[in-house]
Structure formats: structure tokens, C-alpha cells
Design an enzyme around this catalytic site. Sequence first.
Site, PDB file in Angstrom:
ATOM      1  N   LYS A 254       0.767  -1.269   0.096  1.00 50.69           N
ATOM      2  CA  LYS A 254      -0.020   0.197   0.022  1.00 50.69           C
ATOM      3  C   LYS A 254       0.964   1.070  -0.133  1.00 50.69           C
ATOM      4  O   LYS A 254       0.646   2.025  -0.776  1.00 50.69           O
ATOM      5  CB  LYS A 254      -1.065   0.029   1.253  1.00 50.69           C
ATOM      6  CG  LYS A 254      -1.891  -1.355   1.346  1.00 50.69           C
ATOM      7  CD  LYS A 254      -2.825  -0.915   2.462  1.00 50.69           C
ATOM      8  CE  LYS A 254      -2.173  -1.086   3.907  1.00 50.69           C
ATOM      9  NZ  LYS A 254      -1.797  -2.340   4.158  1.00 50.69           N
TER      10      LYS A 254
ATOM     11  N   ARG B  70      -9.184   1.046   8.686  1.00 50.39           N
ATOM     12  CA  ARG B  70      -8.620  -0.440   9.115  1.00 50.39           C
ATOM     13  C   ARG B  70      -9.583  -1.158   9.813  1.00 50.39           C
ATOM     14  O   ARG B  70      -9.607  -2.319  10.182  1.00 50.39           O
ATOM     15  CB  ARG B  70      -7.560  -0.500   9.779  1.00 50.39           C
ATOM     16  CG  ARG B  70      -6.192  -0.740   9.148  1.00 50.39           C
ATOM     17  CD  ARG B  70      -4.964  -0.359   9.726  1.00 50.39           C
ATOM     18  NE  ARG B  70      -3.670  -1.112   9.598  1.00 50.39           N
ATOM     19  CZ  ARG B  70      -2.812  -0.696   9.143  1.00 50.39           C
ATOM     20  NH1 ARG B  70      -2.772   0.697   8.599  1.00 50.39           N
ATOM     21  NH2 ARG B  70      -1.564  -1.214   8.963  1.00 50.39           N
TER      22      ARG B  70
ATOM     23  N   ARG C 199      11.948  -6.763   4.740  1.00 53.20           N
ATOM     24  CA  ARG C 199      11.753  -5.081   4.780  1.00 53.20           C
ATOM     25  C   ARG C 199      12.863  -4.365   5.523  1.00 53.20           C
ATOM     26  O   ARG C 199      12.922  -4.682   6.702  1.00 53.20           O
ATOM     27  CB  ARG C 199      10.298  -4.715   4.987  1.00 53.20           C
ATOM     28  CG  ARG C 199      10.149  -3.199   4.973  1.00 53.20           C
ATOM     29  CD  ARG C 199       8.705  -2.693   4.880  1.00 53.20           C
ATOM     30  NE  ARG C 199       7.898  -3.027   6.211  1.00 53.20           N
ATOM     31  CZ  ARG C 199       6.663  -2.556   6.008  1.00 53.20           C
ATOM     32  NH1 ARG C 199       6.080  -2.027   5.010  1.00 53.20           N
ATOM     33  NH2 ARG C 199       6.033  -2.704   7.137  1.00 53.20           N
TER      34      ARG C 199
ATOM     35  N   ARG D 169      11.697  -2.237  11.023  1.00 57.60           N
ATOM     36  CA  ARG D 169      10.841  -1.794  11.880  1.00 57.60           C
ATOM     37  C   ARG D 169      10.577  -2.716  13.249  1.00 57.60           C
ATOM     38  O   ARG D 169      10.455  -3.859  12.646  1.00 57.60           O
ATOM     39  CB  ARG D 169       9.411  -1.683  11.059  1.00 57.60           C
ATOM     40  CG  ARG D 169       9.367  -0.163  10.557  1.00 57.60           C
ATOM     41  CD  ARG D 169       8.332  -0.192   9.591  1.00 57.60           C
ATOM     42  NE  ARG D 169       6.796  -0.522   9.895  1.00 57.60           N
ATOM     43  CZ  ARG D 169       5.837  -0.241   9.285  1.00 57.60           C
ATOM     44  NH1 ARG D 169       5.933   0.254   8.157  1.00 57.60           N
ATOM     45  NH2 ARG D 169       4.743  -0.829   9.564  1.00 57.60           N
TER      46      ARG D 169
ATOM     47  N   ARG E  65       0.131  -9.029  13.434  1.00 54.85           N
ATOM     48  CA  ARG E  65      -0.721  -7.879  12.527  1.00 54.85           C
ATOM     49  C   ARG E  65      -1.597  -8.768  11.627  1.00 54.85           C
ATOM     50  O   ARG E  65      -2.366  -8.270  11.050  1.00 54.85           O
ATOM     51  CB  ARG E  65       0.629  -7.059  11.681  1.00 54.85           C
ATOM     52  CG  ARG E  65       1.096  -6.317  12.479  1.00 54.85           C
ATOM     53  CD  ARG E  65       2.526  -5.838  12.193  1.00 54.85           C
ATOM     54  NE  ARG E  65       2.337  -4.936  10.851  1.00 54.85           N
ATOM     55  CZ  ARG E  65       3.445  -4.677  10.031  1.00 54.85           C
ATOM     56  NH1 ARG E  65       4.583  -5.211  10.299  1.00 54.85           N
ATOM     57  NH2 ARG E  65       3.271  -3.772   9.130  1.00 54.85           N
TER      58      ARG E  65
HETATM   59  P1  AMP Z   1       1.349   0.506   8.656  1.00 53.71           P
HETATM   60  O1  AMP Z   1       2.530   1.479   8.475  1.00 53.71           O
HETATM   61  O2  AMP Z   1       0.162   1.055   7.763  1.00 53.71           O
HETATM   62  O3  AMP Z   1       1.461  -0.877   8.584  1.00 53.71           O
HETATM   63  O4  AMP Z   1       1.089   0.837  10.285  1.00 53.71           O
HETATM   64  C1  AMP Z   1       1.828   0.534  11.337  1.00 53.71           C
HETATM   65  C2  AMP Z   1       0.905   0.573  12.409  1.00 53.71           C
HETATM   66  O5  AMP Z   1       0.419   1.686  12.868  1.00 53.71           O
HETATM   67  C3  AMP Z   1      -0.043  -0.610  12.746  1.00 53.71           C
HETATM   68  O6  AMP Z   1       0.397  -1.851  12.859  1.00 53.71           O
HETATM   69  C4  AMP Z   1      -0.883  -0.002  13.919  1.00 53.71           C
HETATM   70  O7  AMP Z   1      -0.270  -0.415  15.019  1.00 53.71           O
HETATM   71  C5  AMP Z   1      -0.922   1.361  13.555  1.00 53.71           C
HETATM   72  N1  AMP Z   1      -1.824   1.794  12.596  1.00 53.71           N
HETATM   73  C6  AMP Z   1      -1.800   2.428  11.328  1.00 53.71           C
HETATM   74  N2  AMP Z   1      -2.903   2.758  10.863  1.00 53.71           N
HETATM   75  C7  AMP Z   1      -4.080   2.358  11.648  1.00 53.71           C
HETATM   76  C8  AMP Z   1      -5.190   2.329  11.933  1.00 53.71           C
HETATM   77  N3  AMP Z   1      -5.969   2.994  10.759  1.00 53.71           N
HETATM   78  N4  AMP Z   1      -5.910   1.778  13.094  1.00 53.71           N
HETATM   79  C9  AMP Z   1      -5.260   1.487  13.827  1.00 53.71           C
HETATM   80  N5  AMP Z   1      -3.976   1.461  13.958  1.00 53.71           N
HETATM   81  C10 AMP Z   1      -3.127   1.728  12.844  1.00 53.71           C
END
Ligand code: AMP
Length: 219
Positions: free
Chosen positions: A13, A87, A126, A155, A166
Site C-alpha cells: 500500500k 482499518r 523489509r 521496524r 498483525r
Molecule cells: P502501517 O505502516 O500502515 O503498517 O501501520 C503501522 C502500525 O500503525 C499498525 O500496525 C498499527 O499499530 C498502527 N496503525 C496504522 N493505521 C492504523 C489504523 N487505521 N488503525 C489502527 N492502527 C493503525
Amino acid sequence: MRIALFGPPGAGKGTQASILAETYGLKTISTGNLIREAMREGSELGEEARSYVTAGKLVPGELVRKLADSAVANAGFNDFILDGYPRTIEQAQWLDAFLRAYKAELHGVVFLAVPDEVIIERLSKRRVHRLTGESYHLDFLPPPADVSPEDIIQRADDQPEAIASRLRGYRRETKPLENHFRVTGLLREVDGNASVDVVHNRIIRFLKSSPVTAARKAG
Ligand code: AMP
């Protein structure tokens, strides 16, 4: 144009959002990036989010809602691409109501479908630049030679246990959104198990054949 990218962690994404943002002059709104930024800054919100992010759990919705709403408002309610928000069904309902209130409904939602085993492989390999957030893959897109290895990190939530958490969270809380968006007629599923360029072209094909293009032409 107002679109959202939806799919499991590691579906690509973020990568696709940044290419689309450049192609169409859109602002990327990534709640993951906004949360990581808040954590780096040590803000109250960032500190509240930290333990959830590190454990690979979703951050409480209200925190994310504030970040997303103000980013959408800052974008002027137009020409944005959402990456990683909404989400959950609850977040989708908040977003729908928020956008409806400003007559700024989404034009389309791209669902990037990628099998679990590919996701695990992608996420465990990654690496990211600790300052720019630029994303790399140890085999397919290694960090360039002029980038200091000390700046390349993994990360915390790309560690095996967090990845598993996740994926579980995705299946439990995010996957049900697929049906939510299907019912609204906004969803287009794109096979995300291919190279960055191929997936990008698949998304472009969808955008060209959808009401998004008409919306864009209409300004
Ligand atoms: P991402 O970079 O999109 O993989 O997001 C990293 C982390 O941020 C996720 O694993 C969640 O802990 C938090 N996060 C990001 N977007 C959301 C969301 N829409 N709702 C809840 N937690 C989020």
C-alpha cells in the site's frame, strides 16, 4: 480524486500510494506514517500509540481518527490517497460520515490482495531508512550503496511475532471491511502479488475505468 488503498500489511500500500501520489498529484495520508512520526516526536498521542504499534496491534481508533481527519482536512478534502485508513468497520463508518458531511465521498477503494506467505516474506525482509522512511527489500530493492548502513533499520513491528500478530489482527478486524466496501460498490480487487510496476499498472487500469477518472476530469 479521493481514493483509499486497502489490504493486508505488506501488500504494498505504501509503495503504491507514493507512486500514485506522484502520478496524479495526490497527497498521501498514511496513518502508519503519521503514528510513527508522532512516536518519533514523543507527543502524547505517539506515546499512547507506541506499545500497540510495537506489539503489532491496532492503535485505539479514536487516536487514529483524529490524525486521519485532520490530514484529510489539511488536504482540503480532495486529491488524497488514504493508505492504511480505515482499518476497521468502525473507522470506515467514521470516515464515511466525516467525508459525507463535507460532500467529499471516496471515489474508489483499491484492495491489494496478496497471499500470507508472500506478506511474511516481504515484511521480514523489509528495511526502512530511519530518517526518510524510505522502504527497501533485502533481495528485490536493497538500500543504495551511498546510504549509510547505520541508517537502515528494521521496524519493530516487522519482527516475526509482530508480523504474526498483525496478520491475525488484519483477518479479525480489517478483512471484514472488504465486504463493507464491496457493498458500497467502491471496491476493486487488484492482484498485488507481482512487481511494483505491474501492480501499479493494474491500479492505473482500474482508475481509468472507474468513476474516479470522471471525477478527476470534472476537477
Ligand atoms: P502501517 O505502516 O500502515 O503498517 O501501520 C503501522 C502500525 O500503525 C499498525 O500496525 C498499527 O499499530 C498502527 N496503525 C496504522 N493505521 C492504523 C489504523 N487505521 N488503525 C489502527 N492502527 C493503525
